[in-house]
Design a protein around this motif. Structure first.
Motif, PDB file in Angstrom:
ATOM      1  N   ASP A   1       0.761  -1.086   0.345  1.00 23.22           N
ATOM      2  CA  ASP A   1       0.052  -0.012   0.071  1.00 23.22           C
ATOM      3  C   ASP A   1       0.182   1.775  -0.466  1.00 23.22           C
ATOM      4  N   LEU A   2       1.989   1.194   1.270  1.00 21.39           N
ATOM      5  CA  LEU A   2       3.549   2.240   0.302  1.00 21.39           C
ATOM      6  C   LEU A   2       3.707   2.659  -0.546  1.00 21.39           C
ATOM      7  N   ASP A   3       3.815   1.536  -1.141  1.00 18.38           N
ATOM      8  CA  ASP A   3       4.474   1.621  -2.934  1.00 18.38           C
ATOM      9  C   ASP A   3       3.326   2.509  -3.463  1.00 18.38           C
ATOM     10  N   LYS A   4       2.473   1.770  -3.943  1.00 17.38           N
ATOM     11  CA  LYS A   4       1.132   3.082  -4.167  1.00 17.38           C
ATOM     12  C   LYS A   4       1.336   4.262  -3.792  1.00 17.38           C
ATOM     13  N   GLN A   5       1.187   4.345  -2.706  1.00 22.79           N
ATOM     14  CA  GLN A   5       0.748   5.359  -2.718  1.00 22.79           C
ATOM     15  C   GLN A   5       2.022   6.955  -2.657  1.00 22.79           C
ATOM     16  N   LEU A   6       3.188   6.031  -2.806  1.00 21.00           N
ATOM     17  CA  LEU A   6       4.174   6.864  -3.875  1.00 21.00           C
ATOM     18  C   LEU A   6       4.501   7.634  -4.839  1.00 21.00           C
ATOM     19  N   LEU A   7       3.631   5.863  -5.143  1.00 17.36           N
ATOM     20  CA  LEU A   7       3.682   6.083  -6.665  1.00 17.36           C
ATOM     21  C   LEU A   7       3.046   6.799  -7.216  1.00 17.36           C
ATOM     22  N   GLU A   8       1.926   7.313  -6.151  1.00 21.32           N
ATOM     23  CA  GLU A   8       0.519   8.348  -6.755  1.00 21.32           C
ATOM     24  C   GLU A   8       1.366   9.414  -7.013  1.00 21.32           C
ATOM     25  N   PHE A   9       2.531   9.619  -5.859  1.00 23.17           N
ATOM     26  CA  PHE A   9       2.891  10.813  -6.201  1.00 23.17           C
ATOM     27  C   PHE A   9       3.746  11.172  -6.742  1.00 23.17           C
ATOM     28  N   VAL A  10       3.510  10.967  -8.617  1.00 25.49           N
ATOM     29  CA  VAL A  10       4.528  10.543  -9.520  1.00 25.49           C
ATOM     30  C   VAL A  10       3.750  10.321 -10.548  1.00 25.49           C
ATOM     31  N   SER A  11       1.941   9.360 -10.178  1.00 29.49           N
ATOM     32  CA  SER A  11       1.811   9.727 -10.893  1.00 29.49           C
ATOM     33  C   SER A  11       1.109  10.038 -12.538  1.00 29.49           C
ATOM     34  N   ASP A  12       0.796  11.572 -12.164  1.00 27.02           N
ATOM     35  CA  ASP A  12       0.722  12.066 -13.356  1.00 27.02           C
ATOM     36  C   ASP A  12       1.262  12.673 -14.092  1.00 27.02           C
ATOM     37  N   ARG A  13       2.633  12.218 -13.720  1.00 30.87           N
ATOM     38  CA  ARG A  13       3.909  13.216 -14.912  1.00 30.87           C
ATOM     39  C   ARG A  13       4.251  11.852 -15.012  1.00 30.87           C
ATOM     40  N   VAL A  14       3.994  10.360 -15.022  1.00 36.96           N
ATOM     41  CA  VAL A  14       4.610   9.616 -15.668  1.00 36.96           C
ATOM     42  C   VAL A  14       3.569   8.943 -17.021  1.00 36.96           C
ATOM     43  N   THR A  15       2.547   9.092 -16.262  1.00 41.70           N
ATOM     44  CA  THR A  15       1.708   9.294 -17.104  1.00 41.70           C
ATOM     45  C   THR A  15       1.263  10.481 -18.926  1.00 41.70           C
TER      46      THR A  15
END
Length: 205
Positions: free
Chosen positions: A108-122
Motif C-alpha cells: 500500500d505504501l508503494d502504491k501511495q508513493l506511485l500516486e505522487f508521481v503518477s501524473d508525470r509518468v502518464t
C-alpha cells in the motif's frame, strides 16, 4: 534542494527493499549509499553526482526509505510531504526507480508513493522503472508470477506517452543489472523535453 542543471534519477522504496545495495551496485561503488542498521535513520534526500569529475552528466537521488512502524508518526508525515513535493515538482527529475521486494510485491505504501508521481509518468514527463529486488530468493516460477502481478498493477499508468518498465533484480547475482543500467543511462542522456503550447501556462512560463 540545490538547483542543478543535470537530469536526476530518484531511487525510492521501503527501508528493507535493498535500495542502498542497488544504488551501490549500479554505481559500481561499495560504500556510496549507506544502509543503516537502524531503520528510518536516513532523513534527507542524498544526491550523488555521476560521470566524469570535470564534466558530470547526471545525479542519483537517494530518497528516505519508508514503511517502518518504529519511526515516529510525525517523522513519517514529514518524509511523506518531502517526497511528494520532490516527485511531483522537481523540474530536473528524469526517472524514478522504485525498489520493491519481489517476495511481497507492491505494498500500500508503494502504491501511495506511485500516486505522487503518477501524473508525470502518464504524461511521459518522468520515466518509471520498478525493480523487483532480491529476485535470487525466488525460483523461476515465483519470479515470473511476481513480475506478471506488478505489470498488471502498473497497467493503470500506461499511456501512449508513458515510459514504464518492470524487471526482476538481484544485486547478489547481478540479475537484471545490465538492463537496469542501460535504461537509467538512456534516461540521463536523452534530449531535454520540449514544452508544447499545452504545457505553458497563461503567463507563458
Amino acid at each position: 534542494m540545490p538547483a542543478r542543471p543535470l537530469p536526476e534519477i530518484a531511487f525510492v522504496g521501503r527501508s528493507n527493499a535493498g535500495k542502498s545495495t542497488a544504488i551501490n551496485t549500479l554505481a559500481q561503488q561499495k560504500r556510496l549509499a549507506f544502509a543503516s542498521k537502524t531503520p528510518g535513520r536516513t532523513q534527507h534526500i542524498n544526491l550523488f553526482v555521476l560521470g566524469p569529475k570535470d564534466a558530470p552528466d547526471a545525479l542519483f537521488a537517494d530518497l528516505p526509505g519508508y514503511g517502518y512502524a518504529a519511526v515516529a508518526r510525525d517523522a513519517k508525515l514529514r518524509w511523506q510531504r518531502v517526497m511528494a513535493d520532490y516527485l511531483s515538482q522537481r523540474e530536473t527529475l528524469s526517472g524514478v526507480v522504485l525498489m520493491v521486494d519481489s517476495r511481497h510485491g507492491l505494498t500500500d505504501l508503494d502504491k501511495q508513493l506511485l500516486e505522487f508521481v503518477s501524473d508525470r509518468v502518464t504524461a511521459g514527463e518522468v520515466s518509471l522503472l520498478v525493480l523487483l529486488t532480491k529476485a535470487d530468493k525466488l525460483n523461476r516460477k515465483e519470479g515470473a508470477a511476481a513480475l506478471a502481478q506488478v505489470e498488471k498493477e502498473l497497467a493503470v499508468l500506461a499511456t501512449e506517452d508513458s515510459d514504464i518498465a518492470v524487471s526482476l533484480f538481484s544485486a547478489l547475482n547481478k540479475q537484471g543489472l545490465d538492463d537496469a543500467a542501460e535504461l537509467i543511462y538512456d534516461w540521463a542522456h536523452r534530449a531535454p523535453r520540449v514544452l508544447s503550447s499545452d504545457d505553458e501556462d497563461e503567463d507563458g512560463v
